[in-house]
Design a protein around this motif. Structure first.
Motif, PDB file in Angstrom:
ATOM      1  N   SER A 186       0.941  -1.018  -0.011  1.00 44.10           N
ATOM      2  CA  SER A 186      -0.039   0.052   0.141  1.00 44.10           C
ATOM      3  C   SER A 186       0.949   1.310  -0.114  1.00 44.10           C
ATOM      4  O   SER A 186       1.917   1.403   0.691  1.00 44.10           O
ATOM      5  N   PHE A 187       0.366   2.442  -0.512  1.00 41.36           N
ATOM      6  CA  PHE A 187       1.382   3.375  -0.726  1.00 41.36           C
ATOM      7  C   PHE A 187       0.601   4.109   0.533  1.00 41.36           C
ATOM      8  O   PHE A 187       1.280   5.459   0.984  1.00 41.36           O
ATOM      9  N   ASN A 188      -0.442   4.030   1.129  1.00 42.59           N
ATOM     10  CA  ASN A 188      -0.940   4.529   2.175  1.00 42.59           C
ATOM     11  C   ASN A 188      -1.304   3.598   3.353  1.00 42.59           C
ATOM     12  O   ASN A 188      -2.311   3.388   3.676  1.00 42.59           O
ATOM     13  N   PRO A 189      -0.198   2.896   4.071  1.00 45.30           N
ATOM     14  CA  PRO A 189      -0.625   1.839   4.933  1.00 45.30           C
ATOM     15  C   PRO A 189      -1.188   2.242   6.118  1.00 45.30           C
ATOM     16  O   PRO A 189      -1.152   3.633   6.579  1.00 45.30           O
ATOM     17  N   PRO A 190      -2.142   1.604   6.612  1.00 48.03           N
ATOM     18  CA  PRO A 190      -2.846   1.836   7.786  1.00 48.03           C
ATOM     19  C   PRO A 190      -1.788   1.830   8.906  1.00 48.03           C
ATOM     20  O   PRO A 190      -0.843   1.482   8.983  1.00 48.03           O
ATOM     21  N   ALA A 191      -2.692   2.487  10.330  1.00 46.88           N
ATOM     22  CA  ALA A 191      -1.370   2.657  11.278  1.00 46.88           C
ATOM     23  C   ALA A 191      -0.730   1.425  11.922  1.00 46.88           C
ATOM     24  O   ALA A 191       0.439   1.365  12.090  1.00 46.88           O
ATOM     25  N   ALA A 192      -1.391   0.355  12.020  1.00 45.71           N
ATOM     26  CA  ALA A 192      -0.721  -0.898  12.078  1.00 45.71           C
ATOM     27  C   ALA A 192       0.414  -1.253  11.337  1.00 45.71           C
ATOM     28  O   ALA A 192       1.321  -1.872  11.641  1.00 45.71           O
ATOM     29  N   VAL A 193       0.285  -1.171  10.005  1.00 43.03           N
ATOM     30  CA  VAL A 193       1.325  -1.604   9.097  1.00 43.03           C
ATOM     31  C   VAL A 193       2.509  -0.612   9.280  1.00 43.03           C
ATOM     32  O   VAL A 193       3.552  -0.932   9.154  1.00 43.03           O
ATOM     33  N   ALA A 194       2.079   0.814   9.420  1.00 41.27           N
ATOM     34  CA  ALA A 194       2.994   1.729   9.583  1.00 41.27           C
ATOM     35  C   ALA A 194       3.829   1.101  10.612  1.00 41.27           C
ATOM     36  O   ALA A 194       4.996   1.546  10.857  1.00 41.27           O
ATOM     37  N   ALA A 195       3.205   0.742  11.833  1.00 39.60           N
ATOM     38  CA  ALA A 195       4.066   0.489  12.972  1.00 39.60           C
ATOM     39  C   ALA A 195       5.205  -0.770  12.761  1.00 39.60           C
ATOM     40  O   ALA A 195       6.165  -0.760  13.504  1.00 39.60           O
ATOM     41  N   GLU A 196       4.563  -1.570  11.814  1.00 39.11           N
ATOM     42  CA  GLU A 196       5.668  -2.681  11.337  1.00 39.11           C
ATOM     43  C   GLU A 196       6.548  -2.148  10.516  1.00 39.11           C
ATOM     44  O   GLU A 196       7.820  -2.502  10.696  1.00 39.11           O
ATOM     45  N   LEU A 197       6.402  -1.141   9.790  1.00 40.14           N
ATOM     46  CA  LEU A 197       7.353  -0.637   8.694  1.00 40.14           C
ATOM     47  C   LEU A 197       8.388   0.119   9.761  1.00 40.14           C
ATOM     48  O   LEU A 197       9.693   0.103   9.288  1.00 40.14           O
ATOM     49  N   ALA A 198       7.869   0.878  10.767  1.00 34.17           N
ATOM     50  CA  ALA A 198       8.824   1.428  11.645  1.00 34.17           C
ATOM     51  C   ALA A 198      10.031   0.632  12.307  1.00 34.17           C
ATOM     52  O   ALA A 198      11.007   1.249  12.594  1.00 34.17           O
ATOM     53  N   LYS A 199       9.800  -0.457  12.421  1.00 30.96           N
ATOM     54  CA  LYS A 199      10.669  -1.532  13.054  1.00 30.96           C
ATOM     55  C   LYS A 199      11.937  -1.826  11.871  1.00 30.96           C
ATOM     56  O   LYS A 199      12.923  -2.144  12.416  1.00 30.96           O
ATOM     57  N   VAL A 200      11.423  -1.517  10.727  1.00 33.82           N
ATOM     58  CA  VAL A 200      12.475  -2.136   9.596  1.00 33.82           C
ATOM     59  C   VAL A 200      13.099  -0.800   8.822  1.00 33.82           C
ATOM     60  O   VAL A 200      14.161  -0.886   8.400  1.00 33.82           O
ATOM     61  N   THR A 201      12.271   0.030   8.386  1.00 39.30           N
ATOM     62  CA  THR A 201      12.664   1.026   7.200  1.00 39.30           C
ATOM     63  C   THR A 201      13.571   1.728   7.832  1.00 39.30           C
ATOM     64  O   THR A 201      14.455   2.413   7.039  1.00 39.30           O
ATOM     65  N   PRO A 202      13.507   2.477   9.047  1.00 37.91           N
ATOM     66  CA  PRO A 202      14.735   3.259   9.395  1.00 37.91           C
ATOM     67  C   PRO A 202      15.904   2.563   9.343  1.00 37.91           C
ATOM     68  O   PRO A 202      17.162   3.410   8.976  1.00 37.91           O
ATOM     69  N   LYS A 203      16.171   1.396   9.662  1.00 38.37           N
ATOM     70  CA  LYS A 203      17.427   0.825   9.575  1.00 38.37           C
ATOM     71  C   LYS A 203      17.841   0.589   8.269  1.00 38.37           C
ATOM     72  O   LYS A 203      18.982   0.425   7.864  1.00 38.37           O
TER      73      LYS A 203
END
Length: 220
Positions: free
Chosen positions: A81-98
């Protein structure tokens, strides 16, 4: 058996350059940030044993610092998704910054049915800019092939994302028999030499690309 895919003697592999070699415009002599991606999330996976072996070799080097992206610790959906919901954004926050902060990557992959895990492809597809103009090395494990078929399938995927893959790999053939019950490699000399060659090449490309991007942004 552990192999490097290099056809040249290990003694002929050039050493990684010193930090000062690229210090002028590359952000000084700060160590390269390497994200080690543990690609399997399968129940009962062997990956953590190989990962601990790999991380010990990376941490021995003063020119590298390490972050770990363990795909068993995130739960990214396969529906992109180009606009992921909050739950998915939280999962992305575990990996994307790294991934974004990394100067280089090491992908640790098994071989499942002659290829790489779905969890790894899913992580790759959720990101784009994070992979661009950075070097990436492979460590693989499996049965007779040592995971090398998974690596060869990954190379064109990363080429599409403008990632520079390192030619030499470290591969563990019949991996379960190579480590004891405490996770120690039974005969580490060949594996250690292969890892040094691979990490030297990864560091060379990491310094070179970081310096180049400091002078001119990639794609500019």
């Amino acid at each position: 058996m552990t192999e490097t895919t290099s056809s040249l003697p290990l003694l002929s592999t050039p050493s990684a350059p010193s930090a000062s070699a690229f210090a002028g415009d590359s952000g000084g002599d700060a160590p390269l940030r390497v994200a080690v991606i543990v690609g399997s999330n399968r129940e009962g996976r062997f990956g953590p044993i190989v990962a601990e072996w790999l991380l010990a070799r990376v941490r021995e080097r003063s020119d590298l610092t390490v972050d770990v992206v363990d795909l068993a610790e995130s739960d990214l959906p396969t529906s992109l998704s180009f606009n992921p919901p909050a739950a998915v954004a939280a999962e992305l926050a575990k990996v994307t910054p790294k991934l974004a902060a990394a100067d280089a990557f090491i992908v640790l992959t098994p071989e499942y049915n002659h290829s790489y895990p779905a969890s790894l492809k899913n992580l790759i597809d959720w990101h784009k800019a994070e992979w661009e103009a950075k070097p990436l090395a492979f460590v693989s494990y499996g049965g007779l092939s040592g995971g090398l078929r998974a690596v060869e399938h990954l190379r064109p995927v990363f080429a599409e994302l403008h990632t520079m893959t390192i030619r030499d790999t470290v591969s563990f053939h019949n991996a379960g028999a190579l480590f004891d019950d405490q996770g120690n490699h039974r005969d580490p000399s060949a594996a250690d030499a292969a890892a040094k060659a691979m990490l030297d090449q990864l560091a060379w490309w990491g310094w070179a690309l970081r310096a180049a991007k400091a002078v001119r942004p990639y794609g500019g």
